[in-house]
Write a protein that holds these residues in place. Structure first.
Motif, mmCIF file in Angstrom:
data_model
loop_
_atom_site.group_PDB
_atom_site.id
_atom_site.type_symbol
_atom_site.label_atom_id
_atom_site.label_comp_id
_atom_site.label_asym_id
_atom_site.label_seq_id
_atom_site.Cartn_x
_atom_site.Cartn_y
_atom_site.Cartn_z
ATOM 1 N N UNK A 94 30.661 20.679 34.621
ATOM 2 C CA UNK A 94 32.059 20.481 34.217
ATOM 3 C C UNK A 94 32.501 21.588 33.261
ATOM 4 N N UNK A 95 31.718 21.816 32.216
ATOM 5 C CA UNK A 95 32.118 22.774 31.184
ATOM 6 C C UNK A 95 32.173 24.213 31.682
ATOM 7 N N UNK A 96 31.310 24.546 32.647
ATOM 8 C CA UNK A 96 31.226 25.934 33.092
ATOM 9 C C UNK A 96 31.927 26.215 34.417
ATOM 10 N N UNK A 97 32.596 25.228 34.999
ATOM 11 C CA UNK A 97 33.360 25.488 36.220
ATOM 12 C C UNK A 97 34.416 26.541 35.914
ATOM 13 N N UNK A 98 34.338 27.703 36.586
ATOM 14 C CA UNK A 98 35.305 28.763 36.289
ATOM 15 C C UNK A 98 36.743 28.296 36.495
ATOM 16 N N UNK A 99 37.571 28.566 35.503
ATOM 17 C CA UNK A 99 38.983 28.236 35.590
ATOM 18 C C UNK A 99 39.379 26.960 34.891
ATOM 19 N N UNK A 100 38.427 26.077 34.613
ATOM 20 C CA UNK A 100 38.787 24.834 33.921
ATOM 21 C C UNK A 100 39.034 25.109 32.447
ATOM 22 N N UNK A 101 37.994 25.453 31.723
ATOM 23 C CA UNK A 101 38.138 25.789 30.307
ATOM 24 C C UNK A 101 38.272 27.291 30.104
ATOM 25 N N UNK A 102 37.438 28.040 30.838
ATOM 26 C CA UNK A 102 37.367 29.482 30.636
ATOM 27 C C UNK A 102 36.987 30.143 31.958
ATOM 28 N N UNK A 103 37.420 31.393 32.138
ATOM 29 C CA UNK A 103 36.991 32.189 33.284
ATOM 30 C C UNK A 103 36.616 33.571 32.764
ATOM 31 N N UNK A 104 35.342 33.943 33.001
ATOM 32 C CA UNK A 104 34.840 35.251 32.592
ATOM 33 C C UNK A 104 34.245 35.921 33.814
ATOM 34 N N UNK A 105 34.663 37.075 34.258
ATOM 35 C CA UNK A 105 35.886 37.739 33.836
ATOM 36 C C UNK A 105 37.099 37.087 34.499
ATOM 37 N N UNK A 106 38.224 37.207 33.843
ATOM 38 C CA UNK A 106 39.460 36.655 34.378
ATOM 39 C C UNK A 106 40.089 37.589 35.395
ATOM 40 N N UNK A 107 41.219 37.196 35.910
ATOM 41 C CA UNK A 107 41.912 38.022 36.906
ATOM 42 C C UNK A 107 42.558 39.256 36.266
ATOM 43 N N UNK A 108 43.232 39.055 35.133
ATOM 44 C CA UNK A 108 43.935 40.175 34.508
ATOM 45 C C UNK A 108 43.340 40.574 33.158
ATOM 46 N N UNK A 111 39.590 40.140 30.463
ATOM 47 C CA UNK A 111 38.159 39.863 30.504
ATOM 48 C C UNK A 111 37.883 38.363 30.404
ATOM 49 N N UNK A 112 38.637 37.664 29.550
ATOM 50 C CA UNK A 112 38.479 36.216 29.379
ATOM 51 C C UNK A 112 39.838 35.563 29.527
ATOM 52 N N UNK A 113 39.910 34.539 30.361
ATOM 53 C CA UNK A 113 41.136 33.763 30.504
ATOM 54 C C UNK A 113 40.787 32.288 30.326
ATOM 55 N N UNK A 114 41.717 31.531 29.793
ATOM 56 C CA UNK A 114 41.485 30.126 29.493
ATOM 57 C C UNK A 114 42.373 29.232 30.346
ATOM 58 N N UNK A 115 41.761 28.223 30.989
ATOM 59 C CA UNK A 115 42.490 27.192 31.716
ATOM 60 C C UNK A 115 43.427 27.696 32.789
ATOM 61 N N UNK A 116 43.041 28.735 33.534
ATOM 62 C CA UNK A 116 43.946 29.299 34.528
ATOM 63 C C UNK A 116 43.771 28.702 35.927
ATOM 64 N N UNK A 117 42.755 27.862 36.129
ATOM 65 C CA UNK A 117 42.460 27.234 37.424
ATOM 66 C C UNK A 117 42.321 28.266 38.542
ATOM 67 N N UNK A 118 41.785 29.422 38.206
ATOM 68 C CA UNK A 118 41.468 30.474 39.167
ATOM 69 C C UNK A 118 39.969 30.717 39.113
ATOM 70 N N UNK A 119 39.438 31.358 40.127
ATOM 71 C CA UNK A 119 38.039 31.734 40.118
ATOM 72 C C UNK A 119 37.871 32.997 40.948
ATOM 73 N N UNK A 120 36.686 33.526 40.937
ATOM 74 C CA UNK A 120 36.365 34.687 41.769
ATOM 75 C C UNK A 120 34.858 34.701 41.955
ATOM 76 N N UNK A 121 34.394 35.477 42.909
ATOM 77 C CA UNK A 121 32.962 35.578 43.131
ATOM 78 C C UNK A 121 32.236 36.094 41.902
ATOM 79 N N UNK A 122 32.837 37.069 41.217
ATOM 80 C CA UNK A 122 32.207 37.642 40.020
ATOM 81 C C UNK A 122 32.153 36.600 38.898
ATOM 82 N N UNK A 123 33.233 35.838 38.706
ATOM 83 C CA UNK A 123 33.219 34.842 37.634
ATOM 84 C C UNK A 123 32.238 33.712 37.947
ATOM 85 N N UNK A 124 32.087 33.345 39.214
ATOM 86 C CA UNK A 124 31.088 32.331 39.565
ATOM 87 C C UNK A 124 29.690 32.867 39.299
#
Length: 139
Positions: A15-29, A31-44
């Motif tokens: 739950x805590x590490x699902x990309x896009x819920x709390x944090x996504x590293x790296x983000x789309x735009x 390096x770190x984005x919070x709560x954007x509900x996006x993901x990518x292969x690199x962030x996974x």
């Protein structure tokens, strides 16, 4: 070690590490984005490495260093990491999706999808670790 300890830890980390819920590293735009509900292969990949490190630390804390390295059962760790990758919403599939009931490879997620994927993670992980008692021993 109790069989339910690793299940609890694995589900909470999922739950805590699902990309896009709390944090996504790296983000789309950024390096770190919070709560954007996006993901990518690199962030996974990044989140999976963090998941691996944290689940190892927490399982060592539960089992104790001596017991973990004497028995060296890596099943809870390896099964958790594989399920984390396969069930990360948006990578292979997202159920429910944002615009359809089931979306494949959308790299987007939502609160309902995270909840359902968490339930799937819990069910599969619990069956494999608690019900079937799968073990992977090394050393």
């Amino acid at each position: 070690m109790s069989d339910w300890g690793p299940v609890f830890i694995a589900v909470v980390l999922f739950i805590l590490l699902t990309p896009g819920l709390l944090i996504q590293v790296p983000g789309r735009s950024r390096y770190v984005e919070f709560g954007n509900f996006q993901t990518s292969g690199v962030s996974i990949l990044v989140h999976s490495i963090i998941y691996f490190g944290l689940i190892c630390i927490f399982l060592i804390a539960i089992a104790g260093v001596k017991e973990l390295f004497l028995m060296a059962d890596w099943a809870p760790v390896l099964i958790g990491v594989v399920l984390f990758v396969l069930l990360s919403p948006g990578l292979l599939f997202s159920f429910p999706g944002n615009s359809k009931q089931l979306e494949f490879g959308s790299m987007k997620t939502n609160g309902k999808a995270i909840a359902i994927h968490t339930l799937l993670f819990f069910a599969i992980y619990a069956v494999l670790i608690v019900a079937l008692h799968i073990h992977i021993y090394t050393g």
